[in-house]
Enzyme design. Structure first.
Site, PDB file in Angstrom:
ATOM      1  N   CYS A   1      40.496  45.365 -13.250  1.00 45.63           N
ATOM      2  CA  CYS A   1      39.287  44.780 -12.376  1.00 45.63           C
ATOM      3  C   CYS A   1      39.502  43.244 -12.309  1.00 45.63           C
ATOM      4  CB  CYS A   1      37.937  45.271 -12.626  1.00 45.63           C
ATOM      5  SG  CYS A   1      36.688  44.526 -11.690  1.00 45.63           S
TER       6      CYS A   1
ATOM      7  N   CYS B   1      35.968  41.566 -12.574  1.00 47.32           N
ATOM      8  CA  CYS B   1      35.537  41.652 -13.739  1.00 47.32           C
ATOM      9  C   CYS B   1      36.257  40.772 -14.845  1.00 47.32           C
ATOM     10  CB  CYS B   1      35.414  43.145 -14.607  1.00 47.32           C
ATOM     11  SG  CYS B   1      35.151  44.429 -13.365  1.00 47.32           S
ATOM     12  N   ASP B   2      37.188  40.514 -14.983  1.00 49.08           N
ATOM     13  CA  ASP B   2      37.948  40.182 -16.154  1.00 49.08           C
ATOM     14  C   ASP B   2      38.728  38.838 -15.707  1.00 49.08           C
ATOM     15  OD1 ASP B   2      36.856  42.167 -17.679  1.00 49.08           O
ATOM     16  OD2 ASP B   2      38.633  43.446 -17.219  1.00 49.08           O
TER      17      ASP B   2
END
Ligand code: NDP
Length: 330
Positions: free
Chosen positions: A155, A158-159
């Site tokens: 992701c 997200c990261d």
């Protein structure tokens, strides 16, 4: 007019061993990611006495990420497992009955809906909220598992931020890979897009956007052999090119974007899904083709797949379940 086709229900022929008299609940929630727990918080506060089964991976996909920095309300970020523990506590505080167990079969022909848990127990529910999420597909390499959460991610939203100014790689040739590469190109110094074929599967417009970005280098006909690292963090990726040569690219982040599998198998006999398996809902609502059955979070969302959007649809599912129950006599 309904957006749903008239469905013929075929009998589920899988053998079901069940014990005793089925338990009857007003609101049954399957899944324990942000969608499931948010649905539980709302349903519990509306006195629906929800029962929630956590599924195979309690806490859902977020438990596999490290830091979550984009969920509103956490100015200093929070770890995925911590956030899920908080959501669980919040759901339990209002009386949600949170249980271990996985839905293994269902009968949604008519209300009460019957869901079999762990091939053993049947729970009957006046309303059902499906929040079973989706599972990111991985390449299946040992090194991928080894560096999960410390250089390997599924992701970018997200990261990606953790790799600001660094070089990263994305594997996959579909719209997700294109989107993840574009997102990362705005944060990272360089993005290698690793594609196993000599062309991309992504839509034309996404391909064009990727090609226009100067800091995205597309590596066609490259297959990932291993992700390599030092001291527990990723430092590079070994690839086999179209000539059979092994090449190394120095990277600190490796993003897998080869698709997701929505966890809808148990309900597919009854619920309309798209060709991949995402449960179809009436646009803008969590309502499925069966009245009283709602779907929320990643199992019905191929596009956004964020914790906050999952939580939002979880809230909507509980509100709609409450309205549905209020209009019926059970
Ligand atoms: P797709 O199934 O469309 O693409 C998966 C990609 O990963 C393909 O290029 C495939 O390669 C590659 N792949 C699969 N397995 C491997 C492997 N083992 N090694 C290397 N590469 C592999 O999945 P997406 O998640 O990209 O998209 C799913 C759906 O969601 C699509 O319908 C898409 O259009 C949609 N979507 C739409 C978006 C938008 O509109 N903005 C954004 C994201 C998704 P190959 O081509 O060789 O099979």
């Amino acid at each position: 007019m309904s957006i749903f086709k008239k469905m013929e229900f075929s009998e589920d022929k899988t053998e079901k061993k069940t014990e005793g008299v089925p338990e009857k609940v007003r609101c049954l929630i399957i899944g324990s990611g942000p969608a499931g727990y948010t649905a539980a918080i709302y349903a519990a506060r509306a006195n629906l006495s929800p029962v929630l089964y956590e599924g195979l991976q309690p806490g859902g996909q977020l438990t596999t990420t490290t830091e979550v920095e984009n969920y509103p309300g956490y100015p200093d970020g929070v770890t995925g497992p911590e956030m899920m523990e908080d959501l669980k506590k919040q759901a339990a505080r209002f009386g949600t009955d949170v249980r271990f167990g996985m839905a293994t079969a269902s009968d949604l022909v008519s209300s009460p809906f019957k869901v079999t848990i762990d091939d053993a127990k049947v729970v009957e529910a006046d309303s059902l909220i499906i929040a079973t999420g989706a599972t990111a597909k991985y390449l299946g390499l040992e090194s991928e598992k080894k560096y999960m959460g410390s250089g390997v991610s599924a992701c970018a939203t997200c990261d990606g931020f953790f790799y600001k100014g660094q070089d990263v790689a994305v594997v996959g040739g579909g719209d997700t890979a294109a989107e993840e590469s574009l997102y990362l190109s705005g944060i990272c110094r360089k993005v290698y897009l690793i594609i196993r074929k000599d062309h991309m599967r992504a839509s034309k417009v996404m391909q064009e956007r990727v090609m226009e970005k100067e800091n995205i280098e597309i590596l066609f006909e490259h297959v990932t052999q291993e992700i390599v690292g030092e001291d527990g963090v990723v430092t590079g990726v070994m690839l086999k090119n179209g000539k059979g040569e092994i090449v190394r690219k120095d990277i600190s982040g490796f993003f897998v974007a080869i698709g997701h599998q929505p966890n809808s198998e148990v309900f597919r006999n009854y619920l309309e899904t798209d060709e991949i398996g995402y449960i179809k809902t009436i646009p803008g609502t969590p309502k499925t083709n069966i009245e009283g059955v709602f779907a929320c979070g990643d199992v019905m969302d191929p596009h956004y797949r964020q914790a906050v959007t999952a939580a939002g649809t979880g809230c909507m599912a509980a509100l709609d379940a409450e309205r549905f129950l209020g209009t019926r006599k059970f």
